[in-house]
Design an enzyme around this catalytic site. Structure first.
Site, PDB file in Angstrom:
ATOM      1  N   HIS A 132       0.649  -0.902  -0.085  1.00  0.00           N
ATOM      2  CA  HIS A 132      -0.051   0.054  -0.005  1.00  0.00           C
ATOM      3  C   HIS A 132       1.004   1.151  -0.048  1.00  0.00           C
ATOM      4  O   HIS A 132       0.708   2.106  -0.938  1.00  0.00           O
ATOM      5  CB  HIS A 132      -0.858  -0.222   1.314  1.00  0.00           C
ATOM      6  CG  HIS A 132      -1.794   1.156   1.457  1.00  0.00           C
ATOM      7  ND1 HIS A 132      -3.059   1.344   1.051  1.00  0.00           N
ATOM      8  CD2 HIS A 132      -1.447   2.301   1.924  1.00  0.00           C
ATOM      9  CE1 HIS A 132      -3.422   2.420   1.465  1.00  0.00           C
ATOM     10  NE2 HIS A 132      -2.619   3.129   1.841  1.00  0.00           N
ATOM     11  N   GLU A 133       1.803   1.452   0.888  1.00  0.00           N
ATOM     12  CA  GLU A 133       2.889   2.607   0.890  1.00  0.00           C
ATOM     13  C   GLU A 133       3.849   2.633  -0.106  1.00  0.00           C
ATOM     14  O   GLU A 133       4.171   3.734  -0.564  1.00  0.00           O
ATOM     15  CB  GLU A 133       3.286   2.560   2.306  1.00  0.00           C
ATOM     16  CG  GLU A 133       2.477   2.211   3.470  1.00  0.00           C
ATOM     17  CD  GLU A 133       1.329   3.563   3.788  1.00  0.00           C
ATOM     18  OE1 GLU A 133       1.413   4.446   2.990  1.00  0.00           O
ATOM     19  OE2 GLU A 133       0.600   3.447   4.853  1.00  0.00           O
ATOM     20  N   ILE A 134       4.288   1.636  -0.671  1.00  0.00           N
ATOM     21  CA  ILE A 134       5.064   1.768  -2.004  1.00  0.00           C
ATOM     22  C   ILE A 134       4.311   2.054  -3.123  1.00  0.00           C
ATOM     23  O   ILE A 134       4.901   2.993  -3.796  1.00  0.00           O
ATOM     24  CB  ILE A 134       5.869   0.153  -2.260  1.00  0.00           C
ATOM     25  CG1 ILE A 134       6.789   0.045  -1.021  1.00  0.00           C
ATOM     26  CG2 ILE A 134       6.388   0.219  -3.422  1.00  0.00           C
ATOM     27  CD1 ILE A 134       7.514  -1.298  -1.058  1.00  0.00           C
TER      28      ILE A 134
END
Length: 167
Positions: A132-134
């Site tokens: 999600h964060e990448i």
């Protein structure tokens, strides 16, 4: 460290690709500390520098089973063919969540706050959060992983929340 303002959806900065960190110095450590404090205040379990308007590849996670971890310049280097569904949301779009389908596990190469190279293979919630964060660092907001119908519903619900109308 100070809690910073969070960039809110649909700000175009959330769709920009973040640049690689090249200086592993006191400014990076301060940014990481600000991210942690901002994420906890939000509240959330993951945040990136772009969430506070800083276009650098920095991720902070604070997961119940793993504690706080920092990922600088992370990249997925391998992913499972098997998938899992997990509810996701964003500190930039508070109040809405939807199930997102992602690989069940990933291997991620990154650097720690000192610049030392690291690698991790993650599954479960850690895998979901890293992906999600990448994605966010790559300019892919989580709603882009939804079908058009689900995305439209999530955006409409968020707009109602923002306007003060009960969703």
């Amino acid at each position: 460290m100070p809690v910073r303002p969070i960039v809110r959806f649909p700000d175009p900065r959330l769709r920009a690709v973040a640049t690689a960190v090249s200086s592993f110095d006191a400014a990076l450590a301060a940014l990481a500390a600000d991210l942690l404090d901002t994420m906890r205040e939000a509240p959330g379990i993951g945040i990136t520098a772009p969430h506070i308007g800083v276009a650098q590849r920095v991720v902070v996670l604070d997961l119940p089973e793993a504690g706080v971890s920092y990922y600088v310049n992370p990249e997925v280097i391998a992913a499972s063919g098997d998938v899992q569904r997990h509810p996701e949301g964003s500190v930039s779009m508070p109040g809405v969540v939807e199930d997102v389908e992602r690989p069940a596990w990933v291997s991620v190469r990154y650097q720690d706050l000192t610049g030392a190279p690291q690698e991790i293979t993650a599954e479960g919630l850690l895998s979901v959060c890293l992906q999600h964060e990448i994605d966010q660092l790559d300019g892919i907001f989580w709603t882009q992983r939804l079908s058009r119908l689900k995305r439209d519903r999530v955006v409409k619900k968020y707009q109602k929340i923002q306007s003060g109308v009960r969703a």
